[in-house]
Design a protein around this motif. Structure first.
Motif, PDB file in Angstrom:
ATOM      1  N   LYS A  97      26.886  -0.956  10.121  1.00  0.00           N
ATOM      2  CA  LYS A  97      25.710  -1.789   9.947  1.00  0.00           C
ATOM      3  C   LYS A  97      26.094  -3.124   9.336  1.00  0.00           C
ATOM      4  O   LYS A  97      25.620  -4.186   9.744  1.00  0.00           O
ATOM      5  N   ASN A  98      26.976  -3.080   8.319  1.00  0.00           N
ATOM      6  CA  ASN A  98      27.440  -4.294   7.664  1.00  0.00           C
ATOM      7  C   ASN A  98      28.158  -5.195   8.663  1.00  0.00           C
ATOM      8  O   ASN A  98      27.954  -6.415   8.684  1.00  0.00           O
ATOM      9  N   TYR A  99      28.990  -4.595   9.511  1.00  0.00           N
ATOM     10  CA  TYR A  99      29.709  -5.352  10.544  1.00  0.00           C
ATOM     11  C   TYR A  99      28.716  -6.048  11.462  1.00  0.00           C
ATOM     12  O   TYR A  99      28.873  -7.219  11.781  1.00  0.00           O
ATOM     13  N   SER A 100      27.680  -5.351  11.882  1.00  0.00           N
ATOM     14  CA  SER A 100      26.694  -5.922  12.787  1.00  0.00           C
ATOM     15  C   SER A 100      25.997  -7.114  12.150  1.00  0.00           C
ATOM     16  O   SER A 100      25.751  -8.124  12.803  1.00  0.00           O
ATOM     17  N   GLN A 101      25.653  -7.013  10.881  1.00  0.00           N
ATOM     18  CA  GLN A 101      24.992  -8.109  10.187  1.00  0.00           C
ATOM     19  C   GLN A 101      25.914  -9.319  10.076  1.00  0.00           C
ATOM     20  O   GLN A 101      25.486 -10.457  10.250  1.00  0.00           O
ATOM     21  N   GLN A 102      27.183  -9.065   9.793  1.00  0.00           N
ATOM     22  CA  GLN A 102      28.147 -10.154   9.688  1.00  0.00           C
ATOM     23  C   GLN A 102      28.355 -10.827  11.031  1.00  0.00           C
ATOM     24  O   GLN A 102      28.429 -12.054  11.132  1.00  0.00           O
ATOM     25  N   GLN A 103      28.442 -10.015  12.085  1.00  0.00           N
ATOM     26  CA  GLN A 103      28.613 -10.554  13.425  1.00  0.00           C
ATOM     27  C   GLN A 103      27.383 -11.362  13.826  1.00  0.00           C
ATOM     28  O   GLN A 103      27.497 -12.438  14.412  1.00  0.00           O
ATOM     29  N   TYR A 108      40.343 -17.601  24.155  1.00  0.00           N
ATOM     30  CA  TYR A 108      40.952 -18.009  22.889  1.00  0.00           C
ATOM     31  C   TYR A 108      40.795 -19.488  22.526  1.00  0.00           C
ATOM     32  O   TYR A 108      41.020 -19.850  21.374  1.00  0.00           O
ATOM     33  N   GLY A 109      40.431 -20.359  23.472  1.00  0.00           N
ATOM     34  CA  GLY A 109      40.513 -21.778  23.166  1.00  0.00           C
ATOM     35  C   GLY A 109      39.272 -22.615  23.392  1.00  0.00           C
ATOM     36  O   GLY A 109      39.280 -23.803  23.089  1.00  0.00           O
ATOM     37  N   ILE A 110      38.196 -22.031  23.899  1.00  0.00           N
ATOM     38  CA  ILE A 110      36.973 -22.784  24.150  1.00  0.00           C
ATOM     39  C   ILE A 110      36.038 -22.662  22.947  1.00  0.00           C
ATOM     40  O   ILE A 110      35.962 -21.608  22.318  1.00  0.00           O
ATOM     41  N   ALA A 111      35.331 -23.734  22.643  1.00  0.00           N
ATOM     42  CA  ALA A 111      34.387 -23.700  21.519  1.00  0.00           C
ATOM     43  C   ALA A 111      33.450 -22.497  21.622  1.00  0.00           C
ATOM     44  O   ALA A 111      32.957 -22.167  22.695  1.00  0.00           O
ATOM     45  N   LYS A 112      33.226 -21.873  20.495  1.00  0.00           N
ATOM     46  CA  LYS A 112      32.446 -20.633  20.463  1.00  0.00           C
ATOM     47  C   LYS A 112      31.012 -20.839  20.936  1.00  0.00           C
ATOM     48  O   LYS A 112      30.377 -19.920  21.453  1.00  0.00           O
ATOM     49  N   TYR A 113      30.484 -22.058  20.814  1.00  0.00           N
ATOM     50  CA  TYR A 113      29.113 -22.310  21.245  1.00  0.00           C
ATOM     51  C   TYR A 113      29.006 -22.583  22.752  1.00  0.00           C
ATOM     52  O   TYR A 113      27.905 -22.751  23.275  1.00  0.00           O
ATOM     53  N   GLU A 163      41.324 -18.049  16.155  1.00  0.00           N
ATOM     54  CA  GLU A 163      40.945 -17.184  15.040  1.00  0.00           C
ATOM     55  C   GLU A 163      39.420 -17.078  14.935  1.00  0.00           C
ATOM     56  O   GLU A 163      38.876 -15.992  14.724  1.00  0.00           O
ATOM     57  N   LEU A 164      38.749 -18.204  15.118  1.00  0.00           N
ATOM     58  CA  LEU A 164      37.295 -18.215  15.047  1.00  0.00           C
ATOM     59  C   LEU A 164      36.680 -17.380  16.164  1.00  0.00           C
ATOM     60  O   LEU A 164      35.753 -16.595  15.934  1.00  0.00           O
ATOM     61  N   ARG A 165      37.180 -17.530  17.372  1.00  0.00           N
ATOM     62  CA  ARG A 165      36.604 -16.814  18.509  1.00  0.00           C
ATOM     63  C   ARG A 165      36.818 -15.302  18.400  1.00  0.00           C
ATOM     64  O   ARG A 165      36.037 -14.528  18.955  1.00  0.00           O
ATOM     65  N   GLN A 166      37.873 -14.890  17.693  1.00  0.00           N
ATOM     66  CA  GLN A 166      38.137 -13.458  17.568  1.00  0.00           C
ATOM     67  C   GLN A 166      37.531 -12.857  16.303  1.00  0.00           C
ATOM     68  O   GLN A 166      37.560 -11.642  16.105  1.00  0.00           O
ATOM     69  N   ALA A 167      36.992 -13.701  15.434  1.00  0.00           N
ATOM     70  CA  ALA A 167      36.468 -13.212  14.158  1.00  0.00           C
ATOM     71  C   ALA A 167      35.158 -12.457  14.342  1.00  0.00           C
ATOM     72  O   ALA A 167      34.323 -12.836  15.163  1.00  0.00           O
ATOM     73  N   SER A 168      34.998 -11.403  13.574  1.00  0.00           N
ATOM     74  CA  SER A 168      33.742 -10.648  13.564  1.00  0.00           C
ATOM     75  C   SER A 168      33.000 -10.863  12.253  1.00  0.00           C
ATOM     76  O   SER A 168      31.887 -10.374  12.072  1.00  0.00           O
ATOM     77  N   ASN A 222      33.720 -14.269   6.736  1.00  0.00           N
ATOM     78  CA  ASN A 222      34.600 -14.199   5.568  1.00  0.00           C
ATOM     79  C   ASN A 222      36.074 -14.083   5.963  1.00  0.00           C
ATOM     80  O   ASN A 222      36.949 -14.219   5.110  1.00  0.00           O
ATOM     81  N   GLN A 223      36.345 -13.824   7.245  1.00  0.00           N
ATOM     82  CA  GLN A 223      37.730 -13.780   7.710  1.00  0.00           C
ATOM     83  C   GLN A 223      38.317 -15.178   7.860  1.00  0.00           C
ATOM     84  O   GLN A 223      39.530 -15.326   7.992  1.00  0.00           O
ATOM     85  N   LEU A 224      37.459 -16.193   7.839  1.00  0.00           N
ATOM     86  CA  LEU A 224      37.899 -17.559   8.090  1.00  0.00           C
ATOM     87  C   LEU A 224      38.069 -18.345   6.798  1.00  0.00           C
ATOM     88  O   LEU A 224      37.314 -18.165   5.838  1.00  0.00           O
ATOM     89  N   THR A 225      39.065 -19.219   6.793  1.00  0.00           N
ATOM     90  CA  THR A 225      39.233 -20.165   5.700  1.00  0.00           C
ATOM     91  C   THR A 225      38.528 -21.449   6.119  1.00  0.00           C
ATOM     92  O   THR A 225      38.957 -22.137   7.042  1.00  0.00           O
ATOM     93  N   ILE A 226      37.441 -21.762   5.445  1.00  0.00           N
ATOM     94  CA  ILE A 226      36.597 -22.891   5.852  1.00  0.00           C
ATOM     95  C   ILE A 226      36.663 -23.999   4.807  1.00  0.00           C
ATOM     96  O   ILE A 226      36.334 -23.782   3.645  1.00  0.00           O
ATOM     97  N   PRO A 227      37.102 -25.210   5.200  1.00  0.00           N
ATOM     98  CA  PRO A 227      37.075 -26.328   4.251  1.00  0.00           C
ATOM     99  C   PRO A 227      35.626 -26.701   3.950  1.00  0.00           C
ATOM    100  O   PRO A 227      34.861 -27.011   4.859  1.00  0.00           O
ATOM    101  N   LYS A 228      35.249 -26.666   2.696  1.00  0.00           N
ATOM    102  CA  LYS A 228      33.841 -26.863   2.345  1.00  0.00           C
ATOM    103  C   LYS A 228      33.462 -28.340   2.249  1.00  0.00           C
ATOM    104  O   LYS A 228      32.402 -28.748   2.711  1.00  0.00           O
ATOM    105  N   ASP A 229      34.316 -29.144   1.612  1.00  0.00           N
ATOM    106  CA  ASP A 229      33.930 -30.524   1.324  1.00  0.00           C
ATOM    107  C   ASP A 229      34.218 -31.480   2.472  1.00  0.00           C
ATOM    108  O   ASP A 229      33.328 -32.149   2.980  1.00  0.00           O
TER     109      ASP A 229
END
Length: 448
Positions: free
Chosen positions: A5-11, A177-182, A257-262, A265-272
């Motif tokens: 259930k947690n996985y589904s919410q994160q996805q 693996y290489g096309i924008a996720k949107y 990495e982004l396209r394969q992430a579920s 929190n698996q991603l390192t995201i620059p905030k600023d």
């Protein structure tokens, strides 16, 4: 805690960030849009389409409410018509050629969206095509991206057996693996792979890389022909000190990495703040995705002007819509880190043209950042362990008549060659043409 259930919410949270940038047409919208086509006899849109789809014909089928017939017309020339409808720059291809552009409205028929409407809503009983009588020939395809899948599918249709050798854990290449996720949502790339393989006669060996698990010499000995579609594996360098800093990131690697992430929190995201170096579609893709992930300030920097950017004006507008700052006439000159090695900023020198030559001036400025994403181009890395190497020209596999390389019986297509632009639709077309050439050469030799 229920992990599933947690996985589904994160996805779901991640999917919400990357909703389809170009939503599908409704049935009513598609009907109205298809009625705008003049069904030109000598249609310029067909000439502008790298895969030569009979565009007026499939639009006429949509207008007649025959979506399955429309999709079959598309798939006859381009078996990856579904993904091409989503990722191809139709604004500079078929839609730019549309005669509606010459009228007062200057509004082309929405060919890409109509193509998607047909392929998304067609209802086939099984695969839309049947394989020809078996030829007894066996062909190896190295690389399961658009060129490789297109080649494998066409070869199978013609009655040949095909084995695809894919270095990754999934087929699909840049679509996976290489096309924008949107642009490709809802696991569409893998659904399309499954659709292509359902024709039969194609087996795929995953985690199998050329130069490591297989050799071209062995493939050439074991198969009647070989098709190379190995893509571009390495990113070009900035050639700057401290480029090995962990916060200097290859954009293609991050998109993968982004396209394969579920889970976000698996991603390192620059905030600023983040800087993207480049001017192509990959640069636009990574910049927009960073904004969607929550990076507050994203600056795309290019050494020339907007008119020289390889990303289309349509893609540039997408970046602006995402509030990406585009800084042109600026060349990276220094990566700045603090005493602890943390990235703090990047120094750029202003550039200008002098008799057509790009000049870097002494005028410099800094842009603060916590990460830099390189999108300055990809290059091929042909395995150095290989004993059998085709002619390489300008860093890519050289091809001659009908996608043939310098090695007899070895063909190549897609981004690893220097043919055309690095577009999905062109890769599909090269794979199709190579398949036809391979089949013709094998049947001709059989007749002799």
């Amino acid at each position: 805690m229920d992990n599933s259930k947690n996985y589904s919410q994160q996805q779901l949270a991640l999917d919400q960030m990357f909703k389809d940038i170009n939503p599908a047409l409704s049935a009513r919208q598609a009907g109205l849009e298809s009625s705008r086509c003049y069904y030109c006899y000598d249609a310029p849109c067909i000439k502008a389409c790298p895969s030569k789809i009979n565009i007026p014909s499939f639009i006429a089928s949509i207008h007649a409410d025959d979506l399955t017939g429309a999709a079959k017309t598309i798939y006859t020339e381009n078996i990856m018509g579904g993904s091409c409808a989503r990722v191809c720059p139709t604004e500079i291809l078929c839609e730019q050629a549309c005669v509606r552009n010459h009228e007062e409205e200057k509004s082309p028929v929405k060919i890409g969206l109509l193509q998607r409407h047909a392929t998304d809503n067609a209802e086939f009983e099984g695969h839309p095509f049947e394989r020809a009588t078996a030829t007894g020939k066996k062909i190896a395809v190295v690389g399961g991206g658009p060129a490789g899948l297109s080649c494998a599918h066409r070869l199978s249709l013609l009655g040949n057996d095909v084995e695809v050798f894919e270095a990754q854990t999934k087929a699909g290449g840049l679509n996976e693996y290489g096309i924008a996720k949107y642009k490709l949502t809802d696991n569409f790339a893998q659904k399309e792979v499954d659709f292509i393989l359902s024709v039969g006669g194609i087996s795929v060996h995953y985690d199998t890389a050329l130069g490591k698990d297989i050799t071209l010499e062995k493939l050439k000995a074991d198969f009647d022909a070989v098709f190379l579609s190995i893509g571009l594996q390495d990113s070009a360098s900035l050639y700057l000190e401290d480029e090995d800093n962990p916060n200097i990131i290859n954009s293609v690697d991050y998109i993968k990495e982004l396209r394969q992430a579920s889970d976000i929190n698996q991603l390192t995201i620059p905030k600023d703040s983040a800087i993207v170096i480049g001017a192509g579609n990959t640069a636009i893709d990574i910049a927009c995705q960073l904004k969607r992930l929550g990076t507050e300030e994203v600056t795309l920097v290019y050494r020339r002007g907007e008119e020289q950017m390889s990303a289309t004006s349509h893609e540039q507008q997408i970046a602006k819509n995402h509030q990406v700052r585009i800084k042109t006439w600026s060349q990276p000159s220094k990566i700045n880190v603090d005493n602890e090695g943390a990235l703090t900023s990047m120094t750029f020198n202003k550039t200008y043209l002098d008799e057509g030559k790009l000049i870097s001036s002494d005028e410099a400025f800094d842009i603060p950042c916590s990460a830099v994403f390189k999108a300055v181009g990809q290059k091929m890395a042909y395995p150095q362990t290989e004993q059998l190497i085709p002619t390489i020209s300008n860093g890519k596999v050289a091809t001659f008549h009908n996608q043939l390389t310098s090695i007899d019986g070895v063909f190549a297509g897609g981004d690893c060659t220097g043919v055309g632009q690095d577009l999905t639709v062109e890769a599909v077309q090269q794979g199709k043409l190579a398949a036809l050439a391979i089949h013709q050469s094998l049947t001709a030799s059989e007749e002799k």
